[in-house]
Design an enzyme around this catalytic site. Structure first.
Site, mmCIF file in Angstrom:
data_model
loop_
_atom_site.group_PDB
_atom_site.id
_atom_site.type_symbol
_atom_site.label_atom_id
_atom_site.label_comp_id
_atom_site.label_asym_id
_atom_site.label_seq_id
_atom_site.Cartn_x
_atom_site.Cartn_y
_atom_site.Cartn_z
ATOM 1 N N LYS A 90 80.208 44.828 15.338
ATOM 2 C CA LYS A 90 79.900 45.154 13.915
ATOM 3 C C LYS A 90 79.213 46.501 13.884
ATOM 4 C CE LYS A 90 79.259 44.435 9.524
ATOM 5 N NZ LYS A 90 80.042 44.847 8.451
ATOM 6 N N LYS A 106 70.446 51.261 7.230
ATOM 7 C CA LYS A 106 70.032 50.258 8.291
ATOM 8 C C LYS A 106 70.984 50.102 9.356
ATOM 9 C CE LYS A 106 71.403 46.293 7.683
ATOM 10 N NZ LYS A 106 72.129 44.873 7.545
#
Ligand code: NAD
Length: 296
Positions: free
Chosen positions: A173, A241
Site C-alpha cells: 500500500k 502521512k
C-alpha cells in the site's frame, strides 16, 4: 457469535461506506466512532451502535478498523477500552487503515498473545471505490486467517490480494500511495503548464486519458483541479502521512527515492499553506502559487 457478526471502528470517508456495504450484504454490523454523525447515518440502516471499540469487539467475530494513522490504530486496538480487551479468543481484527508496517506487525504480535488474530488489509480505490464496494485490498497475514475473512473482504472490495505475512499489505500500500503522490505532483505540473499555454483542460484530459501520459491521478483528479473542487476524498494530511511512511521505509532499507522526497516536500508545503483537510489533489495549489497561476 457467528462469522456474520462484524464490527467496524472508524466511520470516516472510507469506514462509513464500508459499513454500509456490509449491512447491505446481510452482515450483522456493530459500529463505533468518536464522532456522532456517522453513527446517526448507520443506525437507521440497521447497525448496532456501540460505545467503545471494546463493546464492538465483544459483539463481533471479525472487526474492521478504518482509522487515520498508526497512533489511532494503536489506541483503538490496545487502549483500556480497546478491541483487545473486548474480543473473545479466536476473533479477528482486519485493519484497513494505512499505517507503519512495523506497527502492524507489533500489534499483530500483541493480539496473538491474547489468542486474537490481526491482519493488515489496507485498501485502494478512494471513496468512490469504498462506496461501490470495488476496492483493491492488499492483505498481510496467515493464509488461513485471510481465507476466513474473505466474505467480509469481498463485501467491500473486488480485488483481494494476499501479498504475504503480517505487514506485507502495508508495504504494498505504501508503494501504491508513493506513486499516487508523485503522479499527483506530475498532474499538477501538467495543469499549470496547460493553463499558462491557454490549453482547454477538458480537451487535455480527453487526449491524455488515451495517451501514454495517463494515470489514475490524471483520470480522476485533473477534472477536479480544473473545476477547483477539492472536497475530500483522501485528504492532504493523509497523503503526507503515507509519503512520510514511504520515506522512513526507504531510509531503513537504504533505498534512494528522490521523486518521493520531492513529492513529500510539496505536501509539506501544502500543509504549511493550511490545505491539510482538502483533497490530496489540492497539491495543485502549491504548484499554482509557484507559477503565479490564479484559480479558475
Ligand atoms: P477519515 O479521517 O475520514 O476517517 C477516520 C475516522 O476515524 C473518523 O471518522 C474519525 O472520527 C475516526 N476515529 C479517529 N479516532 C478514533 C477512535 N479513537 N475511535 C473511533 N474512531 C476514531 O479518514 P479516511 O479517509 O476514511 O481514511 C481512513 C484510513 O484509510 C486512513 O488510514 C487512510 O490513509 C486510508 N485510506 C483512505 C482513502 C481515502 O480515499 N480517503 C483511501 C484508501 C485508504
Amino acid at each position: 457469535m457467528k462469522e456474520t457478526d462484524v464490527g467496524v471502528v472508524g466511520l470516516g470517508a472510507m469506514g462509513l461506506p464500508m459499513a454500509r456495504n456490509l449491512i447491505l450484504k446481510g452482515f450483522s454490523v456493530t459500529v463505533f466512532d468518536i464522532r456522532e454523525a456517522p453513527l446517526k447515518i448507520l443506525e437507521p440502516l440497521g447497525a448496532r451502535v456501540a460505545h467503545s471499540p471494546k463493546e464492538v469487539a465483544a459483539a463481533s467475530s471479525i472487526v474492521l478498523t478504518s482509522l487515520p494513522s498508526s497512533k489511532h490504530v494503536e489506541d483503538v486496538v490496545m487502549g483500556e477500552d480497546g478491541l483487545i480487551n473486548g474480543m473473545a479468543r479466536g476473533g479477528v481484527i482486519v485493519d484497513t487503515s494505512t499505517i507503519d508496517p512495523a506497527v502492524s506487525r507489533k500489534l499483530a504480535e500483541e493480539c496473538r498473545k491474547k489468542g486474537i488474530t490481526m491482519i493488515d488489509a489496507p485498501v485502494s480505490g478512494g471513496t468512490v471505490g469504498a462506496e461501490k464496494g470495488t476496492l483493491s485490498i492488499m492483505v498481510g497475514g496467515d493464509k488461513k486467517d485471510v481465507d476466513r475473512c474473505m466474505n467480509v473482504l469481498r463485501a467491500i472490495g473486488v480485488n483481494v490480494y494476499h501479498v504475504g505475512d503480517s505487514g506485507a499489505g502495508q508495504l504494498f500500500k505504501l508503494i501504491n500511495n508513493m506513486l499516487v503522490g508523485i503522479n499527483l505532483v506530475g498532474v499538477s505540473e501538467a495543469f499549470v503548464l496547460a493553463r499558462k499555454a491557454g490549453i482547454d483542460l477538458r480537451l487535455l484530459h480527453s487526449v491524455i486519458k488515451t495517451s501514454a501520459g495517463t494515470s489514475w491521478a490524471l483520470e480522476q483528479k485533473l477534472p477536479k483541479m480544473a473545476s477547483n473542487d477539492f472536497d475530500p476524498g483522501f485528504r492532504v494530511w493523509l497523503q503526507h502521512k503515507d509519503l512520510a511512511l514511504a520515506m522512513s521505509l526507504a531510509s531503513q532499507m537504504g533505498a534512494a527515492l528522490p521523486m518521493t522526497a520531492l513529492a513529500f516536500q510539496m505536501y509539506e508545503s501544502a500543509k504549511a499553506m493550511g490545505l491539510q483537510d482538502l483533497d490530496h489533489s489540492a497539491i495543485v495549489k502549491v504548484l499554482q502559487k509557484l507559477s503565479g497561476v490564479e484559480s479558475s
